[in-house]
Design an enzyme around this catalytic site. Structure first.
Site, short mmCIF file in Angstrom:
data_model
loop_
_atom_site.label_atom_id
_atom_site.label_comp_id
_atom_site.label_asym_id
_atom_site.label_seq_id
_atom_site.Cartn_x
_atom_site.Cartn_y
_atom_site.Cartn_z
N TYR A 30 0.81 -1.22 0.00
CA TYR A 30 0.00 0.00 0.00
C TYR A 30 0.84 1.27 0.00
O TYR A 30 0.31 2.37 0.03
CB TYR A 30 -0.96 0.02 1.19
N GLY A 75 10.34 6.69 1.95
CA GLY A 75 11.34 5.67 1.97
C GLY A 75 11.73 5.21 3.36
O GLY A 75 11.02 5.32 4.32
N SER A 131 6.76 1.70 12.26
CA SER A 131 5.60 1.21 11.51
C SER A 131 5.34 -0.25 11.80
O SER A 131 6.20 -1.11 11.58
CB SER A 131 5.84 1.41 10.00
N ASP A 308 3.65 16.37 2.47
CA ASP A 308 4.14 15.01 2.31
C ASP A 308 3.20 14.17 1.46
O ASP A 308 3.62 13.23 0.79
CB ASP A 308 4.32 14.37 3.70
N CYS A 352 -22.13 21.11 8.99
CA CYS A 352 -22.08 19.84 9.73
C CYS A 352 -21.84 20.10 11.22
O CYS A 352 -20.99 20.92 11.60
CB CYS A 352 -20.96 18.97 9.18
#
Length: 431
Positions: A30, A75, A131, A308, A352
């Protein structure tokens, strides 16, 4: 510094520097950023020592606030080698102004972490974003190496080494098709097995056009073949790996219900902290702030991009070797980029009841049409509404506690009404 500091320049901003560009030792399916290597064909994708010095000097010059964060990402930034980051520390010491405090962060997949890396991070007070997508089966579903094998065992080893050295670590967990239906398994794995204290949940949303969807579904890594396109923020379709809107809302609700009854003040979940800030009228994350534009990305060659999430030709601001960093940050083009988040908000969002909590969300995800046909609705809107409405009673109570000079974790001593049901406190005795 530029001859004159632009009057529009912010006193502080956030910048993610990518010293290896899109180069990575993993091939996560992903990770659309892997495709960004197509922006620099033939490049080694490595930041030079000369550019490193220029970047550090300009970043410290550009900040008027007393605190500066130097943030590394990719990366995989550890591919630069430890010596690169040791030089960055020396350059900070060279250019740091009196009274200026510098914080260091790095986001890594953790597979290359060893004793030397961990000792370095501890010595210089790095905050490490690691991660990890849950337990082994959920993590290995998409976070694979160049050979297609799962990376969980290597990441877990990296985590254990970082813990051994008492490094501050924030778990960055992507939420996607492989783990989205198991929120409590994911959360409890981090809390009870890893004993993690800081967790960030990141919804995976991979946009694609109708024509590009079949290729996008194959993934963005090198194993996807030469036909892999450059990922840009275009299209109103999403890949099979992407989370669905209500699915994300339900994931966060399940985690929140567990957290608010027993983990307030012990486990820090970024989205809950940010939401509490919204109930207090504060905005600490660009994603949920009224405007954005002060979270930029620097490529390995000095190219500066608006964000980013928008490292693509249409959002290239310039190169810091040609124009000082602060001039690019303060440019009219960048200011318009940040203000567009507010100015293009659809009427449905402006009216909203939970607008104060999300302000339309990240512009990268605003690719649907509102019920009246107006474009610009966030893909996650349905999930955000579920989540923010669900947590409203607890957030109101915690915000009230804080306004009265008390602690938010006192909510665990009280019956908390969640989703229409009152849950008794399950707080454990404190030590």
């Amino acid at each position: 510094m530029p001859a004159t500091r632009p009057p529009e320049a912010p006193p502080a901003f956030h910048l993610l520097a990518k010293p290896t560009g899109a180069a990575c030792n993993l091939d996560c399916k992903y990770c659309f950023f892997l495709s960004k290597e197509k922006l620099y064909p033939g490049s080694r994708l490595r930041m030079t020592d000369e550019l490193l010095e220029l970047y550090i000097r300009q970043l410290l010059e550009a900040h008027q606030a007393p605190e500066v964060t130097i943030a590394w990402q990719g990366g995989e930034p550890t591919l630069m080698g430890l010596g690169f980051f040791e030089r960055s520390i020396e350059l900070v010491q060279k250019y740091q102004r009196p009274g200026q405090r510098v914080l260091h962060t790095i986001q890594t997949n953790g597979t290359l972490i060893d004793e030397r890396w961990a000792a370095f991070f501890k010595a210089h007070d790095f905050l490490v974003g690691l991660s990890m997508d849950g337990s082994k089966p959920m993590h290995d579903a998409y976070r694979v190496n160049k050979g297609g094998a799962g990376s969980f065992d290597q990441v877990l080893r990296g985590w254990e080494i970082l813990q051994k050295h008492q490094v501050d670590v924030n778990i960055l967990c992507s939420v996607h098709a492989a783990n989205a239906d198991h929120p409590l398994k994911v959360y409890r794995f981090f809390r009870d097995t890893l004993h993690a204290g800081y967790i960030q949940f990141i919804p995976i949303i991979e946009r694609a056009t109708r024509e590009g969807l079949p290729i996008a579904n194959q993934g963005w890594g090198s194993g996807s073949g030469s036909e892999r396109p450059l990922y840009i923020q275009a299209g109103d379709r999403v890949t099979d790996r992407s989370i669905r809107p209500k699915q994300f809302g339900q994931f966060m609700i399940a985690v929140f219900d567990e957290w608010v009854r027993r983990d307030v003040g012990k486990v820090f979940v970024q989205m809950f902290d940010v939401a509490l800030g919204s109930w207090l009228g504060l905005h600490s994350l660009c994603m949920f702030a009224p405007t954005c534009g002060e979270a930029l990305a620097l490529e390995h060659n000095g190219d500066l991009y608006a964000c980013d999430h928008f490292v693509e030709p249409g959002y290239l601001l310039g190169n810091i070797q040609e124009t000082h960093l602060i001039a690019l940050v303060a440019s009219e083009r960048q200011r318009k980029f940040g203000q567009a988040k507010r100015d293009t908000l659809p009427r449905a969002c402006r009216e909203c009841p939970v607008r104060f909590a999300c302000h339309g969300g990240c512009p990268k995800d605003r690719f649907l049409c509102a019920p009246d046909g107006e474009p610009g609705l966030n893909y996650l809107c349905a999930g955000y509404k579920l989540f923010f409405k669900h947590i409203d009673p607890a957030m109101r109570r915690m915000a009230d506690l804080l306004r009265r000079g008390r602690y938010a974790d006192e909510i665990m001593n009280e019956p908390v009404k969640l989703n229409g049901v009152k849950h008794p406190s399950e707080r454990r005795p404190s030590c």
